[in-house]
Design an enzyme around this catalytic site. Structure first.
Site, PDB file in Angstrom:
ATOM      1  CD  GLU A 159       1.275  -0.445  10.707  1.00  0.00           C
ATOM      2  OE1 GLU A 159      -0.189  -0.914  10.933  1.00  0.00           O
ATOM      3  OE2 GLU A 159       1.410  -0.091   9.489  1.00  0.00           O
ATOM      4  CG  ASN A 189      -0.488  -0.122   2.427  1.00  0.00           C
ATOM      5  OD1 ASN A 189       0.714  -0.553   2.674  1.00  0.00           O
ATOM      6  ND2 ASN A 189      -1.417   0.230   3.461  1.00  0.00           N
ATOM      7  CB  CYS A 197      -2.767   0.136   8.509  1.00  0.00           C
ATOM      8  SG  CYS A 197      -1.297   1.286   8.615  1.00  0.00           S
ATOM      9  N   GLY A 219       1.148  -5.649   7.283  1.00  0.00           N
ATOM     10  CA  GLY A 219       0.224  -6.266   6.504  1.00  0.00           C
ATOM     11  C   GLY A 219      -0.803  -6.780   7.320  1.00  0.00           C
ATOM     12  CB  SER A 220      -3.280  -9.614   6.440  1.00  0.00           C
ATOM     13  OG  SER A 220      -2.355 -10.563   6.244  1.00  0.00           O
ATOM     14  CD  GLU A 241      -7.624  -3.130   7.935  1.00  0.00           C
ATOM     15  OE1 GLU A 241      -7.092  -4.189   7.852  1.00  0.00           O
ATOM     16  OE2 GLU A 241      -6.816  -2.082   7.946  1.00  0.00           O
ATOM     17  CG  HIS A 246       8.102  -4.560  -1.346  1.00  0.00           C
ATOM     18  ND1 HIS A 246       6.832  -4.232  -0.828  1.00  0.00           N
ATOM     19  CD2 HIS A 246       8.610  -3.316  -1.270  1.00  0.00           C
ATOM     20  CE1 HIS A 246       6.650  -3.143  -0.788  1.00  0.00           C
ATOM     21  NE2 HIS A 246       7.787  -2.339  -1.028  1.00  0.00           N
TER      22      HIS A 246
HETATM   23  P1  NDP Z   1      -0.649  -9.569   3.285  1.00  0.00           P
HETATM   24  O1  NDP Z   1      -0.745  -9.412   4.619  1.00  0.00           O
HETATM   25  O2  NDP Z   1      -0.896 -10.882   2.569  1.00  0.00           O
HETATM   26  O3  NDP Z   1       0.700  -8.963   2.559  1.00  0.00           O
HETATM   27  C1  NDP Z   1       1.740  -8.206   3.198  1.00  0.00           C
HETATM   28  C2  NDP Z   1       3.059  -8.712   3.225  1.00  0.00           C
HETATM   29  O4  NDP Z   1       3.033 -10.018   3.829  1.00  0.00           O
HETATM   30  C3  NDP Z   1       3.289  -9.132   1.706  1.00  0.00           C
HETATM   31  O5  NDP Z   1       4.607  -8.937   1.393  1.00  0.00           O
HETATM   32  C4  NDP Z   1       3.032 -10.740   1.494  1.00  0.00           C
HETATM   33  O6  NDP Z   1       3.459 -11.509   0.434  1.00  0.00           O
HETATM   34  C5  NDP Z   1       3.372 -11.215   2.965  1.00  0.00           C
HETATM   35  N1  NDP Z   1       2.869 -12.306   3.609  1.00  0.00           N
HETATM   36  C6  NDP Z   1       1.630 -12.943   3.078  1.00  0.00           C
HETATM   37  N2  NDP Z   1       1.441 -13.889   3.759  1.00  0.00           N
HETATM   38  C7  NDP Z   1       2.467 -14.345   4.481  1.00  0.00           C
HETATM   39  C8  NDP Z   1       2.922 -15.197   5.248  1.00  0.00           C
HETATM   40  N3  NDP Z   1       2.111 -16.356   5.406  1.00  0.00           N
HETATM   41  N4  NDP Z   1       3.985 -15.293   5.847  1.00  0.00           N
HETATM   42  C9  NDP Z   1       4.860 -14.168   5.660  1.00  0.00           C
HETATM   43  N5  NDP Z   1       4.494 -12.992   4.903  1.00  0.00           N
HETATM   44  C10 NDP Z   1       3.317 -13.204   4.214  1.00  0.00           C
HETATM   45  O7  NDP Z   1      -1.658  -8.442   2.645  1.00  0.00           O
HETATM   46  P2  NDP Z   1      -2.965  -8.728   1.528  1.00  0.00           P
HETATM   47  O8  NDP Z   1      -1.881  -7.819   0.433  1.00  0.00           O
HETATM   48  O9  NDP Z   1      -3.126 -10.084   1.330  1.00  0.00           O
HETATM   49  O10 NDP Z   1      -3.821  -7.638   2.053  1.00  0.00           O
HETATM   50  C11 NDP Z   1      -4.959  -8.311   2.848  1.00  0.00           C
HETATM   51  C12 NDP Z   1      -5.564  -7.489   3.838  1.00  0.00           C
HETATM   52  O11 NDP Z   1      -4.140  -7.166   4.706  1.00  0.00           O
HETATM   53  C13 NDP Z   1      -5.815  -5.945   3.524  1.00  0.00           C
HETATM   54  O12 NDP Z   1      -7.204  -6.081   3.134  1.00  0.00           O
HETATM   55  C14 NDP Z   1      -5.578  -5.232   4.812  1.00  0.00           C
HETATM   56  O13 NDP Z   1      -6.700  -5.461   5.704  1.00  0.00           O
HETATM   57  C15 NDP Z   1      -4.674  -5.824   5.339  1.00  0.00           C
HETATM   58  N6  NDP Z   1      -3.192  -5.146   5.144  1.00  0.00           N
HETATM   59  C16 NDP Z   1      -2.798  -4.081   5.969  1.00  0.00           C
HETATM   60  C17 NDP Z   1      -1.667  -3.299   5.634  1.00  0.00           C
HETATM   61  C18 NDP Z   1      -0.938  -2.162   6.526  1.00  0.00           C
HETATM   62  O14 NDP Z   1      -0.661  -1.125   6.233  1.00  0.00           O
HETATM   63  N7  NDP Z   1      -1.306  -2.519   7.718  1.00  0.00           N
HETATM   64  C19 NDP Z   1      -1.144  -3.305   4.318  1.00  0.00           C
HETATM   65  C20 NDP Z   1      -1.698  -4.332   3.567  1.00  0.00           C
HETATM   66  C21 NDP Z   1      -2.548  -5.011   3.778  1.00  0.00           C
HETATM   67  P3  NDP Z   1       2.869 -11.665  -0.748  1.00  0.00           P
HETATM   68  O15 NDP Z   1       2.573 -10.464  -1.348  1.00  0.00           O
HETATM   69  O16 NDP Z   1       3.874 -12.350  -1.450  1.00  0.00           O
HETATM   70  O17 NDP Z   1       1.680 -12.622  -0.316  1.00  0.00           O
END
Ligand code: NDP
Length: 454
Positions: free
Chosen positions: A228, A131, A262, A206-207, A359, A155
């Site tokens: 975060e 994002n 977020c 991330g999520s 969310e 990333h």
């Molecule tokens: P993810 O949490 O899947 O992606 C964030 C990062 O984590 C990416 O680099 C992703 O890699 C990686 N990742 C995914 N699964 C794993 C895992 N099991 N172990 C380690 N790393 C992992 O977010 P999404 O893109 O699926 O978005 C889904 C939701 O997450 C959003 O709708 C939002 O609610 C939340 N989100 C929150 C953010 C924030 O700023 N706090 C930012 C983005 C998402 P890859 O891309 O290769 O899957």
């Protein structure tokens, strides 16, 4: 997840990338480990010099880098340029202040003399989201490189060109091999790396699912983690708020970054006596947003980051409507190509409705009316998340009293939750733990060693 650039404005696949092999990743970790043995001995001046050089290169290449962001995840081009500037500011901030933050800290014990010395801990893994492809990396990499750690960055798979561009900036700035390394791998493989004994800590944005996966690996292997995660910030409008200002910021707070923040304002909570006025004005402004190509300067609302994100958001809205929510505005995917979602406002929400606790990562606002301050606080706190929040009032003392009662890591009075290099960023509850940015952000992956002299 395939590592690909897909234009979110058209859903056209532009470029595919091959994942790094197991042996390539192993070599990258070895390089980061060897680099650490030298980097930890360098002076703060040398580390600051590298960060300043990267910041300068970022500013010099702002248009090009912003174009990559917009192409890969759909951010409005002006906001993408703002992200590049903010990221360069973060690099400069740690270059300018890192040595001061990391200076020996004298203690005043009852017996003897003592101080704390800060030292780096080694190779770190940063798992970063799409994002804010530059800003998220800057706030992890800059403080840790200043500390003397070396970083590996996994990333998000949908922003590979941004990821490669950041690594290229470090190379161009003359960073020794292994100080900053981009890992082109899937999320699943990233979690698997946490157990590698050469990696000493992990930071993820991330999520919750990704956070839980990484944190459980870190826990099993007794390593520090910083998370975060998501948020569902309350935006509280008291009856004495400057209404026009509150409405302006409500729209910005909800749709900045096409709603994919977020810390976006997601739950709008108005005191009953001014609720009608607020929602009428807010709805008018949300309805008037110009949706379109994020490269076009006239666009106010671009696409979401991917078709999957738009499908998921529309599904959350539909499930909420099926459970009894009322759609005050929008609610559907517009009839056009690309990962778009209409600006949407939902109301009549209660705990049985998905949008109440989940969310909403896009331009979908939830609206609530409450009878008084206490009801506003109770509603704000009835969330699994605890990231940020806002209170709009002209009585700052009242704002401060309420801020104290909100269970989040950040509260802003008369502004949506925001970020800048010198303010700490992070949450509580399901939003994660640890802090990034400011002096606190350099403190997470350091050994705070006690040295006592008798
Ligand atoms: P993810 O949490 O899947 O992606 C964030 C990062 O984590 C990416 O680099 C992703 O890699 C990686 N990742 C995914 N699964 C794993 C895992 N099991 N172990 C380690 N790393 C992992 O977010 P999404 O893109 O699926 O978005 C889904 C939701 O997450 C959003 O709708 C939002 O609610 C939340 N989100 C929150 C953010 C924030 O700023 N706090 C930012 C983005 C998402 P890859 O891309 O290769 O899957």
């Amino acid at each position: 997840m395939a590592i690909q650039t897909v234009d979110a404005n058209t859903n056209q696949l532009l470029k595919s990338f091959e994942e790094m092999s197991v042996s390539q990743v192993d070599e990258a970790i070895s390089n980061a480990t060897s680099a650490f043995t030298e980097w930890k001995k360098t002076s703060y001046e040398k580390r600051a010099d590298l960060l300043h050089k990267v910041a300068t290169l970022m500013r010099d290449q702002k248009q090009y880098l912003a174009g990559l962001i917009t192409m890969e995840m759909g951010k409005l081009i002006a906001q993408a340029e703002g992200e590049i500037t903010l990221s360069a500011d973060i690099l400069d901030y740690y270059a300018d202040h890192g040595a001061k933050f990391l200076a020996d800290k004298p203690l005043a014990p009852e017996y003897g003399k003592a101080f704390i010395r800060y030292s780096p801990i080694g190779v770190l893994l940063g798992v970063e989201p799409w994002n804010f492809p530059f800003y998220q990396v800057a706030r992890f990499a800059a403080p840790n490189i200043m500390v003397g750690n070396t970083v590996l960055v996994k990333h998000a798979s949908i922003v590979p060109q941004c990821a490669i561009a950041i690594e290229d900036l470090f190379k161009e700035a003359g960073a020794p091999k292994g100080i900053y390394t981009n890992l082109l791998i899937s999320g699943k493989r990233a979690s698997g790396l946490v157990s590698d004994t050469r990696i000493k800590g992990v930071s993820l944005t991330g999520s919750e699912a990704a956070g839980a996966s990484v944190a459980s690996e870190a826990g099993k292997n007794l390593k520090k983690s910083v998370l975060e995660l998501g948020g569902s910030d309350a935006f509280i409008i008291l009856e004495d708020a400057d209404m026009d200002k509150a409405v302006e910021w409500a729209v910005v707070g909800r749709i900045n970054n096409n709603g994919e923040c977020c810390v976006a304002s997601k739950r709008f909570i108005a005191i009953e006596s001014i609720a009608d006025e607020f929602i009428t004005k807010f709805k008018d402004k949300m309805a008037a947003l110009v949706m379109g190509d994020p490269m076009d300067a006239a666009t106010q609302l671009g696409p979401l980051s991917s078709e999957e994100a738009a499908v998921d958001l529309a599904d959350q809205v539909q499930r909420s409507v099926d459970a009894g929510a009322t759609v005050l505005l929008g609610g559907k995917r517009p009839d056009r190509p690309g990962a778009f979602m209409e600006p949407t406002i939902l109301t009549d929400l209660h705990p049985g409705i998905p949008a109440y606790y989940e969310e909403l990562f896009g331009p979908v606002a939830s609206f609530y009316r409450v009878k008084d301050d206490q009801a506003a606080i109770d509603l704000a706190n009835d969330s699994p998340f605890g990231l940020g929040g806002s209170i709009f009032t002209q009585d700052i003392e009242r704002g401060k009293l309420l801020a104290d009662k909100i269970d989040t890591g950040m509260v802003f009075i008369n502004h949506p939750t925001w970020t800048q290099a010198d303010l700490p960023f992070g949450g509580t509850k399901g939003s994660g733990y640890g802090r990034e940015l400011s002096e606190l952000g350099i403190d997470e992956f350091v050994n705070k060693k006690l040295i006592r002299i008798s």
